[in-house]
Write an enzyme that holds these catalytic residues in place. Structure first.
Site, PDB file in Angstrom:
ATOM      1  N   GLY A  31      14.768  20.351  57.725  1.00 38.47           N
ATOM      2  CA  GLY A  31      14.385  21.754  57.899  1.00 38.47           C
ATOM      3  C   GLY A  31      14.372  22.143  59.356  1.00 38.47           C
ATOM      4  N   ASN A  32      13.813  23.278  59.650  1.00 37.99           N
ATOM      5  CA  ASN A  32      13.710  23.710  61.046  1.00 37.99           C
ATOM      6  C   ASN A  32      12.382  24.437  61.258  1.00 37.99           C
ATOM      7  OD1 ASN A  32      14.133  26.716  60.721  1.00 37.99           O
ATOM      8  ND2 ASN A  32      15.942  25.895  59.675  1.00 37.99           N
ATOM      9  N   ARG A  33      12.133  24.835  62.493  1.00 36.56           N
ATOM     10  CA  ARG A  33      10.800  25.325  62.847  1.00 36.56           C
ATOM     11  C   ARG A  33      10.640  26.842  62.722  1.00 36.56           C
ATOM     12  NH1 ARG A  33       9.305  23.292  68.482  1.00 36.56           N
ATOM     13  NH2 ARG A  33       7.320  24.204  67.858  1.00 36.56           N
ATOM     14  N   SER A  34      11.563  27.516  62.059  1.00 35.58           N
ATOM     15  CA  SER A  34      11.437  28.968  61.952  1.00 35.58           C
ATOM     16  C   SER A  34      10.262  29.343  61.031  1.00 35.58           C
ATOM     17  CB  SER A  34      12.745  29.549  61.403  1.00 35.58           C
ATOM     18  OG  SER A  34      12.601  30.929  61.271  1.00 35.58           O
ATOM     19  N   ALA A  75      16.948  31.011  59.841  1.00 37.27           N
ATOM     20  CA  ALA A  75      17.623  29.852  60.445  1.00 37.27           C
ATOM     21  C   ALA A  75      18.152  29.007  59.289  1.00 37.27           C
ATOM     22  CB  ALA A  75      16.639  29.066  61.285  1.00 37.27           C
TER      23      ALA A  75
END
Ligand code: C5P
Length: 395
Positions: free
Chosen positions: A207-210, A274
């Site tokens: 995943g990502n930090r958005s 994102a």
């Protein structure tokens, strides 16, 4: 695209209602205005510089003798799209009516051609005094918009005209001047927010930090300007927005499917989410044991934005987001043309800045080569600045 069109210079006069201007400042920001506060020296007895700097996030000056090398009265006058003076005392109104320039605020007013909204607040006797009445009529003749104060209880026991109006009423007047409170009425906007996740096994994911805050702010701002908004939220832990239809998704494939479902009928797509650039070749149905988790084979995800922009129908406006840590501008310009975008907001995310934060800074670029620098504003403010550009393109 050199101006945001939303710069407000908030002049604060030396009356007790100065404390109410703190709320006005907040409400202006909620409505996407970028606010610089210029208090008169007398008003600092009621509300100090530290409060205005903390609330506005900007440097606050009140005298022409500060920061002289930057010629602040001319710089501020040129930057302001609107000047709001709230509260305006009898003395400040008199000084403005007579063209005095004895502090920074009155210098700016003389040097600026921006529309000026004056919000008087004082005791009824002072408001009704013939001197004030004459000064107000001079200002009105010269094109200043002078609001009528509210009638009611004042600081002491006296009752009459002179109360500082509610922030909502001041904003209403300002919106009339700005003339764009419902400029997205009848338009459909599709916004994606958050970040997609690609499962590795039932417990792990890529995943990502958005956080989704920026996408939610855009959805909210568009709804407040009259748009019919559909928000596709990828893994956001944020409260629903009243009046906005929300579809929740987890993976890139689900986001792709939702985009395909809603894109063709929308006027605007703001692709804020994102998207995970890659996913595991295969998701394991069982939790992978620690000692066999040393390598995960990945396959690239499609570029959803580039893909959907190819299906664009005429008149649609497409906005992308980019998070870069190096070669920002070159990469952003390349993305505008490769993905066939109208606008792209470039976040500088070096050092993890911006993710999850209430604030943002970056550059808004357009397909004609225009660029607007955005320095340290709330995500709500950025939403409105971006929508202003969208509205221009829809026309
Ligand atoms: O190429 P980059 O990831 O920097 O581009 C960012 C923009 O492209 C964002 O608007 C994002 O939503 C979109 N994007 C996409 N599909 C991907 C990667 C990015 O739609 N696989």
């Amino acid at each position: 695209m050199s101006r945001s069109g939303r710069e407000v210079l908030l002049g604060v006069g030396g009356g007790i209602a100065a404390y109410k201007a703190c709320d006005l400042l907040r409400r202006l920001q909620d409505h996407g205005f970028l606010v610089t506060v210029v208090p008169t020296p007398a008003s600092l007895n009621f509300v100090g510089t530290a409060t205005w700097e903390a609330l506005s996030g900007r440097r606050v000056l009140s005298q022409v003798w500060e920061n002289v090398h930057a010629v602040p009265h001319i710089h501020y006058a040129e930057r302001a799209d609107y000047i709001v003076i709230a509260p305006a005392t009898a003395d400040l109104i008199a000084r403005l009516a007579h063209g005095r320039a004895d502090d920074l605020l009155t210098n700016i007013v003389l040097a600026s051609r921006a529309p000026k909204l004056i919000v008087p607040a004082m005791h009824p006797e002072m408001w009704l005094d013939p001197a004030t009445v004459a000064n107000v009529s001079i200002l009105r003749e010269r094109g200043f918009l002078v609001m009528e104060p509210d009638v009611g209880r004042l600081t002491g026991a006296d009752i009459g005209p002179g109360r500082f109006p509610e922030s909502a009423r001041i904003l209403e007047r300002l919106h009339e001047i700005v003339g764009r409170s419902a400029d997205l009425l009848g338009r459909k906007i599709l916004v994606t927010a958050g970040g997609t996740r690609e499962p590795i096994d039932p417990v792990r994911y890529i995943g990502n930090r958005s956080s989704g805050k920026q996408g939610y702010a855009i959805a909210q701002a568009a709804a407040s300007r009259g748009a019919q908004v559909h928000l596709i939220a990828a893994n956001c832990e944020l409260a629903d927005i009243q009046g906005v239809e929300i579809t929740h998704v987890e993976t890139t494939a689900q986001l792709e499917q939702s985009l395909a479902q809603y894109f063709l009928t929308t006027d605007v797509l703001v692709m804020c989410a994102a998207v995970a650039d890659a996913k595991p070749v295969q998701m394991s149905n069982e939790k992978i044991k620690k000692n066999t988790l040393l390598r995960i084979d990945l396959v690239a995800n499609p570029d959803l934005l580039a893909q959907i922009a190819r299906q664009r129908v005429s008149g649609q406006v497409i906005v992308g987001f980019a998070a870069e840590t190096e070669n920002h501008l070159d990469n952003a310009r390349r993305k505008i043309s490769e993905k066939a975008l109208d606008l792209l907001y470039l976040n500088d995310v070096s050092g993890g800045a911006i993710f999850g934060s209430e604030m943002t800074h970056g550059t808004l670029l357009d397909s004609d080569g225009g660029a607007l620098n955005i320095s340290e504003v709330s995500k709500d403010s950025l939403a409105h600045v971006l929508l202003d550009q969208v509205v221009t393109r829809l026309r």
